[in-house]
Enzyme design. Structure first.
Site, short mmCIF file in Angstrom:
data_model
loop_
_atom_site.label_atom_id
_atom_site.label_comp_id
_atom_site.label_asym_id
_atom_site.label_seq_id
_atom_site.Cartn_x
_atom_site.Cartn_y
_atom_site.Cartn_z
N GLY A 221 0.57 -1.19 -0.12
CA GLY A 221 -0.01 -0.05 -0.06
C GLY A 221 0.74 1.22 0.27
CB CYS A 249 5.59 -4.22 -0.06
SG CYS A 249 6.34 -2.63 -0.43
CD GLN A 253 6.87 -0.11 4.54
OE1 GLN A 253 6.04 0.30 4.77
NE2 GLN A 253 7.72 -0.20 3.50
CG HIS A 333 6.15 -5.96 -4.54
ND1 HIS A 333 4.88 -5.88 -4.20
CD2 HIS A 333 6.62 -5.12 -4.43
CE1 HIS A 333 4.64 -4.83 -3.60
NE2 HIS A 333 5.53 -4.27 -3.60
CD GLU A 335 3.10 -8.75 -5.46
OE1 GLU A 335 3.86 -9.41 -4.60
OE2 GLU A 335 3.16 -7.70 -5.48
N1 LIG Z 1 4.84 -1.44 -2.21
C1 LIG Z 1 4.42 -1.06 -1.02
O1 LIG Z 1 3.76 -1.43 -0.33
C2 LIG Z 1 5.21 0.45 -0.58
C3 LIG Z 1 5.03 0.54 1.20
C4 LIG Z 1 5.24 2.02 1.38
N2 LIG Z 1 4.21 2.89 0.87
C5 LIG Z 1 6.66 2.26 0.94
O2 LIG Z 1 6.79 3.39 0.06
O3 LIG Z 1 7.76 1.90 1.62
#
Ligand SMILES: NC(=O)CC[C@H](N)C(=O)O
Length: 361
Positions: A221, A249, A253, A333, A335
């Site tokens: 996200g 991702c 976090q 990622h 996926e």
């Molecule tokens: N692709 C993502 O989920 C990015 C996670 C978060 N927004 C970042 O930039 O680190």
């Protein structure tokens, strides 16, 4: 390009770069980030994690394979990563007005215009990328006729803007997985539906702890993970239990934050399809697809957690895992879409943990 209108890219450090307009002839502000991926603009532009960002592509010719037509897989897109373009603007070197590809349905310029997103071409994107690498990601704007103020998207709750409103169900498999949608890429849903899964897709702030499920998944996200306070609170409750949890991702976090660790903003992020990561405790490395500007600070992880993968370029955390419970995450990622699929086996690892958890009950 013949007859193209002039536009300029302005950065917060005062840099001004003249170029030509393609896509919508309009102004837009955001955080300027770069990707060194050589292909994959249909996937990148529709990845909700890019919300609020002006994307610079270093690959020198963009648009030559056009944009595919929409096709459905179950009730979701078969090709795109969501149902719209999420970037705030696009910066390229050479925009190919001609396109040719077996499944192209339209040009990149027409597609951007449909969503009122400006593109600027004729920019030396490699010079621009060197600047962004030296000074760090910067705020910026594409200016057409009307000037607009600079704007920092990371101060907004972007996840709340891209997350769905209601709960959706997909698939009829044996394993009930809750997907917390903070801006999920549809290929994550496709990866689950190719396996033996019934997926319950819930909004970012939904209290999933009330649901009956076998495994929990936290999606990617946009923006700063610390904005996702309700998700982190619900996740903290899930971490008290033993049901398997997998995050990708932003999801990684959020796991770091819920576990009691901290996250920080990287200087200029990782956005490409060839980021090397090493599996902790081995000499095995994988080439991965990445798109992130923040990372978990490994030094802040509590004692029950370990770094699972490490970025071989800068040593930053590319995933975490709990030492005894079936909780793990990747900053990259698995996926892919676009990008290498080498780490898709992690979906199988997660489902194996789900099977083991169910067998232990
Ligand atoms: N692709 C993502 O989920 C990015 C996670 C978060 N927004 C970042 O930039 O680190």
């Amino acid at each position: 390009m013949e007859n193209a209108k002039s536009v300029k890219l302005v950065l917060e450090d005062g840099t001004e770069i003249q170029g030509q307009s393609f896509g919508a002839f309009t102004s837009a502000a955001g955080e300027v980030v770069f990707s060194t991926a050589m292909t994959g603009y249909p996937e990148n532009l529709t990845d909700p994690s890019f919300a609020g960002q002006i994307l610079v592509l270093t690959y020198p010719i963009v648009g030559n394979y056009g944009v595919p037509g929409e096709e459905l897989y179950e009730s979701i897109s078969k090709i795109f990563e969501s149902d719209k373009i999420h970037i705030a603007g696009l910066v390229v070197n050479y925009y190919s007005e001609e396109h040719s590809h077996w499944n192209a349905a339209k040009s990149l310029g027409d597609w951007l215009a449909e969503y009122n997103i400006p593109g600027i071409c004729g920019v030396d994107t490699r010079m621009l990328t060197k600047k962004l690498r030296e000074k760090g990601a910067m705020l910026g704007k594409i200016v057409a006729e009307q000037d607009v103020p600079l704007h920092d998207p990371n101060l907004e709750n972007l996840v709340a803007q891209v997350s769905p409103q209601g709960v959706q169900h997909y698939g009829t498999g044996q394993h009930k997985i809750v997907l917390v949608d903070c801006g999920t890429k549809t290929n994550i849903i496709r990866c689950f539906l190719e396996r033996d899964v019934e997926l319950i897709r819930v909004p970012w702030d939904y209290d999933f702890t009330q649901l009956d499920y076998d495994g929990l998944f936290l999606s990617n996200g946009p923006g700063d993970p610390k904005m996702c306070v309700p998700t982190i609170e619900h996740l903290q409750k899930a971490l008290e239990q033993d049901k398997p949890i997998f995050g990708i991702c932003l999801g990684s976090q959020l796991m770091g934050l819920a576990a009691g660790g901290d996250t920080f903003k990287l200087k200029y992020g990782h956005r490409s399809h060839n980021q090397p990561v090493k599996l902790t405790g081995t000499q095995r490395s994988y080439i991965t697809s990445q798109n992130h500007g923040f990372a978990v600070d490994t030094a802040t992880l509590p004692a029950e957690w370990d770094m699972l993968f490490e970025n071989l370029n800068d040593g930053t955390c590319e995933g975490i895992k709990h030492k005894t419970k079936p909780f793990f995450s990747t900053q990259f990622h698995p996926e892919a879409a676009g990008g290498p699929q080498d780490t898709e086996f992690l979906f199988d690892d997660f489902l194996k943990a789900v099977v083991e958890y169910k067998a232990s009950k």
